[in-house]
Design an enzyme around this catalytic site. Sequence first.
Site, PDB file in Angstrom:
ATOM      1  N   ASN A 111      31.850  39.545  38.440  1.00  0.00           N
ATOM      2  CA  ASN A 111      33.348  38.976  38.739  1.00  0.00           C
ATOM      3  C   ASN A 111      33.407  37.636  37.805  1.00  0.00           C
ATOM      4  O   ASN A 111      32.778  36.847  38.197  1.00  0.00           O
ATOM      5  CB  ASN A 111      33.220  38.850  40.218  1.00  0.00           C
ATOM      6  CG  ASN A 111      34.642  38.334  40.574  1.00  0.00           C
ATOM      7  OD1 ASN A 111      35.576  37.890  39.744  1.00  0.00           O
ATOM      8  ND2 ASN A 111      34.974  38.261  41.887  1.00  0.00           N
ATOM      9  N   HIS A 157      41.353  43.886  39.366  1.00  0.00           N
ATOM     10  CA  HIS A 157      40.407  42.733  39.301  1.00  0.00           C
ATOM     11  C   HIS A 157      39.098  43.409  39.522  1.00  0.00           C
ATOM     12  O   HIS A 157      38.791  44.159  40.385  1.00  0.00           O
ATOM     13  CB  HIS A 157      40.887  41.652  40.391  1.00  0.00           C
ATOM     14  CG  HIS A 157      39.777  40.499  40.652  1.00  0.00           C
ATOM     15  ND1 HIS A 157      39.326  40.030  39.516  1.00  0.00           N
ATOM     16  CD2 HIS A 157      39.266  40.151  41.645  1.00  0.00           C
ATOM     17  CE1 HIS A 157      38.184  38.834  39.938  1.00  0.00           C
ATOM     18  NE2 HIS A 157      38.297  39.158  41.248  1.00  0.00           N
ATOM     19  N   CYS A 189      41.118  34.382  41.650  1.00  0.00           N
ATOM     20  CA  CYS A 189      41.026  35.587  40.992  1.00  0.00           C
ATOM     21  C   CYS A 189      42.224  36.269  40.436  1.00  0.00           C
ATOM     22  O   CYS A 189      42.207  37.077  39.730  1.00  0.00           O
ATOM     23  CB  CYS A 189      40.057  36.505  41.603  1.00  0.00           C
ATOM     24  SG  CYS A 189      38.320  36.064  41.967  1.00  0.00           S
TER      25      CYS A 189
END
Length: 331
Positions: free
Chosen positions: A286, A256, A116
């Site tokens: 996500n 994020h 990520c």
Amino acid sequence: MHPKRAAITGVGGFVPDYILTNKELETMVDTTDEWIFTRTGIRERRILKDPGKGASDMVVPAVLELLEKTSHTPADIDLLICATVTADRVFPDTANTVCDKIGAENAFGYDINAACSGFLFALYTGAQFVANGTYRKVVVAGVDKMSSILDYTDRATCVIFGDGAGAVLLEAADDDTGIRDAVLKGDGNGRHFLHMKAGGSVKPPTLDTVLAREHFVYQEGKTVFKYAVKGMVDTVTEVLSRNGLPPADVSWIVPHQANMRIITSVAEMLDFPMEKVMTNIERYGNTTAGTLPLCMWDYEKRLRKGDWIVLTAFGGGFTWGSLLLKWAYDG
Ligand code: COA
């Protein structure tokens, strides 16, 4: 005379058409729309359903849109860096596949795998080439087809992630805009809490690994949550303080998109207003390396030249960090 800096001069994005809603997930695993939304902030995510399509097929439209918006052709690109953990194949890389598909005949590329945090790490890497004058036009993409590594019988992970891609163009700034600084961190001990058990060189794929469902995301969510909040807060604080920038001068934080509760905890701990925090987790979930560029893609119209922006991420590895930039154009 300020040193030469790399600036983001355009953003492109792509999300697949198929919308996987929380309601549909209710029919797949033992979950509810209410649980997913209150625990994660996610209502729906996009899924790349087309058979035979992978990460490069999402980067291609994102980069083509980016080139069109910035009046460039594929031949203008010198270097294309692709951040992903779901490359088209274990090898070769996805970046050069993208260059081939779009006809970027003068470019070379490579992938960066930092989960990520991948886009953040790739962005700072690409910025060095522009700042030191090695290359003039660098494209940095973040993409993940998380649906290809999710176990849709595991309610703890399959509800969180989605598919998508974003890309930015980096060029040398001729004013005081551009990427200023970044605090990037890693702790390999975090590998125990977020990983894929098989498929790499430690445990190559076998019939047994497939039957044991070891080719999917494994995550200890609570541990990841705790480290994510601390990692993002610490590095945002460090990058701002070492550049002498008070948080009140920051126009946007781009976090994020892992979990809305992580994002609001970070904002609360930084005493930073949520109105200035970019979020799109509700619609995309996500997307791993895709979240940061997809946020900038969604918010581009609201950005103004001279805005101070902090990008911050946390992911598998563990990897994490924050990057400070001054936005280069009116969106
Ligand atoms: N639907 C319904 N219940 C669920 C569920 C789902 N989709 N997923 C888990 N549960 C249940 C658990 O089984 C547990 O039940 P129990 O109390 O009977 O044992 C309960 O909900 C609480 O589970 P827990 O894992 O403690 O929930 P949580 O509040 O920590 O939320 C995450 C789970 C994964 C959403 C959260 O930990 C998280 O977001 N972590 C960070 C993930 C992340 O960002 N990863 C990407 C890399 S940055």
